[in-house]
Design an enzyme around this catalytic site. Structure first.
Site, PDB file in Angstrom:
ATOM      1  N   ASP A 233      76.827  79.808  31.026  1.00  0.00           N
ATOM      2  CA  ASP A 233      77.128  79.376  32.301  1.00  0.00           C
ATOM      3  C   ASP A 233      78.451  80.147  32.483  1.00  0.00           C
ATOM      4  O   ASP A 233      79.274  80.372  31.485  1.00  0.00           O
ATOM      5  CB  ASP A 233      76.447  78.428  32.585  1.00  0.00           C
ATOM      6  CG  ASP A 233      78.081  77.566  31.192  1.00  0.00           C
ATOM      7  OD1 ASP A 233      78.247  77.701  30.712  1.00  0.00           O
ATOM      8  OD2 ASP A 233      78.127  76.664  32.009  1.00  0.00           O
TER       9      ASP A 233
ATOM     10  N   GLU B 216      78.409  74.605  29.593  1.00  0.00           N
ATOM     11  CA  GLU B 216      79.356  74.493  29.208  1.00  0.00           C
ATOM     12  C   GLU B 216      80.705  73.618  30.307  1.00  0.00           C
ATOM     13  O   GLU B 216      81.355  72.979  30.400  1.00  0.00           O
ATOM     14  CB  GLU B 216      80.678  75.056  28.098  1.00  0.00           C
ATOM     15  CG  GLU B 216      81.800  74.876  27.573  1.00  0.00           C
ATOM     16  CD  GLU B 216      82.519  75.540  28.934  1.00  0.00           C
ATOM     17  OE1 GLU B 216      84.043  74.923  28.130  1.00  0.00           O
ATOM     18  OE2 GLU B 216      82.278  75.995  29.766  1.00  0.00           O
TER      19      GLU B 216
END
Length: 383
Positions: free
Chosen positions: A81, A143
Site C-alpha cells: 500500500d 502498513e
C-alpha cells in the site's frame, strides 16, 4: 519463454495499480491489483503463492509466496500500500512512472512497491532449483494505517524463517532498532453559552489549557526518565499535531479536540503509555466529571529492537558495506520479529522521499539493490 517484465516495466505496472491505504473509507483502496501482479510474477518464478484476505479490512490481501521446503530460510517482506497523495502538488501523475534526472518518479517507487520489482529482478539470475533453504516473500496490506496485514501474517502463518529483511527505504543501510508510534485524541466537552456570562457555561478551551499543561509535564517526564542514546532523538517524543475548538468569539466554547503523537523507545509498551496519559489527566477529569474523553486515533505501532551484534546483523553489514543503525520512524519489524527470526530493515531509496509529493527512487539504487538481494538469498538459501 519467460513472460516476466523487465525492471522498468515491472515498476511501471506496480505504480499504475493504485493501492492507497486510508482510515477514511472514501480514500481507501483495495490492494488486490498489486497482489495479482505479484502473484503472477512469483508463480512464474516457481513460488507457491497464497493470497489470504486480511480480516477487518476493505478487501485487502496479503501475498505469501514460498519457494523451497522445510523450516528456516529467508523472509523478504514489504507492504503493497501507499499513503494518499497531495492533489495538485505532484508535477506528474502519481500513478505513472516518469524517468527524469536519473530518477523514477511515482507513488510507491520508494515506499515501497518498487522493492518487489527488485526482488523479481534478482531472482531471474539465481539458480532457484538449487535452494537448500526456503525463500518466503511477504507482500502485506495496510502498513500505512493499521499494519493489520503484518499483524495477521504473524498471527496466522506457519512460516518460521531464520532471518528476515523488510525492504523499507533505508538507503541500503541495515536498521536494527526503531521507535514505536501512539496517536491519541483528547476531547473536552464543555457547555456553550453567551460569552457575557462565563459562569453559565464551561469553556472547553480553558479546560483544554489545563489538559495541555499536564501533558507537557508528561512530555518532560518522558524526556527525563527514558533514554536510548543510539537514537538521534534519544528520548520518547510527544507532539501536539492538531487542535480545534469553538466557533465564535462571543460564544463559550462547548467542545475542543486535541490530537497528539507519542513515539516510545523500545521496551515501552503502548498500553503503559495510554495509562500514563490517563493518570496525568486524572485530577482534571475528577474536577470536570464526564468532560474529558481520551481515545486512540488509530492502531499504534510497537517499537522494535533487534541485536546490533547478532550474526545476521554482521552478515548484512559485511554484504552491504554499511554499519547498522537506528531510526525514529516505525515499520512492520516488531510483528515480523514475532516469528522468531533475526530481523533487519533494509531497502533502496531514502526515507526523505517517502510520503512526499513527487516521490522518487534514484536509479543509482537499482544495481546495488539487485546485487545485494542476490547475495543475501544465496547466503541463506543456497550456500
Amino acid at each position: 519463454m519467460s513472460s516476466l517484465p523487465d525492471l522498468q516495466s515491472s515498476f511501471t505496472q506496480l505504480i499504475a495499480a493504485p493501492s492507497i491505504s486510508s482510515l477514511e473509507a472514501k480514500h481507501d483502496m483495495s490492494n488486490k491489483p498489486v497482489i495479482d501482479l505479484l502473484q503472477q510474477w512469483f508463480t512464474e518464478l516457481g513460488f507457491e503463492c497464497q493470497t489470504p484476505k486480511v480480516n477487518d479490512s476493505r478487501d485487502k490481501h496479503n501475498l505469501v509466496a514460498r519457494l523451497g521446503q522445510g523450516s528456516g530460510g529467508l523472509l523478504l517482506a514489504g507492504h503493497t500500500d501507499t499513503v494518499p497523495f497531495d492533489e495538485g502538488r505532484w508535477n506528474s501523475s502519481p500513478f505513472e512512472l516518469i524517468e527524469k534526472d536519473n530518477r523514477w518518479y511515482g507513488l510507491g517507487t520508494c515506499d515501497m512497491k518498487g522493492f518487489f520489482a527488485l526482488i523479481v529482478e534478482a531472482l531471474k539470475d539465481l539458480p532457484v532449483s538449487e535452494f537448500k533453504k526456503p525463500l518466503t516473500i511477504l507482500a502485506s496490506a495496510d502498513e500505512e494505517t493499521t499494519m493489520n496485514g503484518a499483524k495477521a501474517f504473524a498471527k496466522e502463518t506457519t512460516v518460521t524463517p531464520d532471518f528476515a529483511i523488510i525492504g523499507e527505504p533505508t538507503s541500503l543501510k541495515p536498521v536494527y532498532m526503531h521507535k514505536g508510534h501512539l496517536a491519541q485524541g483528547i476531547r473536552v466537552t464543555g457547555r456553550s453559552g453567551h460569552s457575557s456570562d462565563p459562569a453559565k457555561g464551561l469553556n472547553a478551551i480553558e479546560v483544554m489549557h489545563k489538559v495541555i499543561g499536564q501533558l507537557l509535564k508528561l512530555k518532560q517526564h518522558l524526556s527525563e526518565n527514558y533514554r536510548e542514546n543510539a537514537f538521534s532523538v534519544p528520548y520518547p517524543t510527544m507532539n501536539f499535531g492538531h487542535i480545534h475548538g469553538g466557533d465564535a468569539a462571543n460564544r463559550i466554547c462547548g467542545c475542543c479536540d486535541l490530537h497528539l503523537d507519542i513515539r516510545p523507545l523500545p521496551g515501552m509498551e503502548l498500553a503503559d503509555l495510554e495509562h500514563m496519559v490517563l493518570n496525568y489527566l486524572a485530577e482534571i477529569s475528577a474536577a470536570y466529571p464526564g468532560s474529558i474523553n481520551v481515545s486512540t486515533l488509530y492502531p499504534g505501532s510497537e517499537s522494535f529492537a533487534g541485536d546490533a551484534n547478532s550474526d545476521w546483523t554482521q552478515v548484512v553489514e559485511q554484504l552491504s558495506g554499511q554499519q547498522a543503525q537506528v531510526v525514529n520512524y516505525a515499520t512492520e519489524a516488531p510483528y515480523i520479529k514475532q516469528l522468531g527470526c533475526q530481523t533487519l530493515v533494509l531497502g533502496p531509496g531514502s526515507i526523505e522521499q517517502a510520503h512526499q509529493p513527487d516521490e522518487f527512487i534514484d536509479l543509482a539504487y537499482m544495481k546495488p539493490t539487485i546485487e545485494l538481494l542476490k547475495k543475501l538469498i544465496y547466503k541463506v538459501c543456497i550456500k
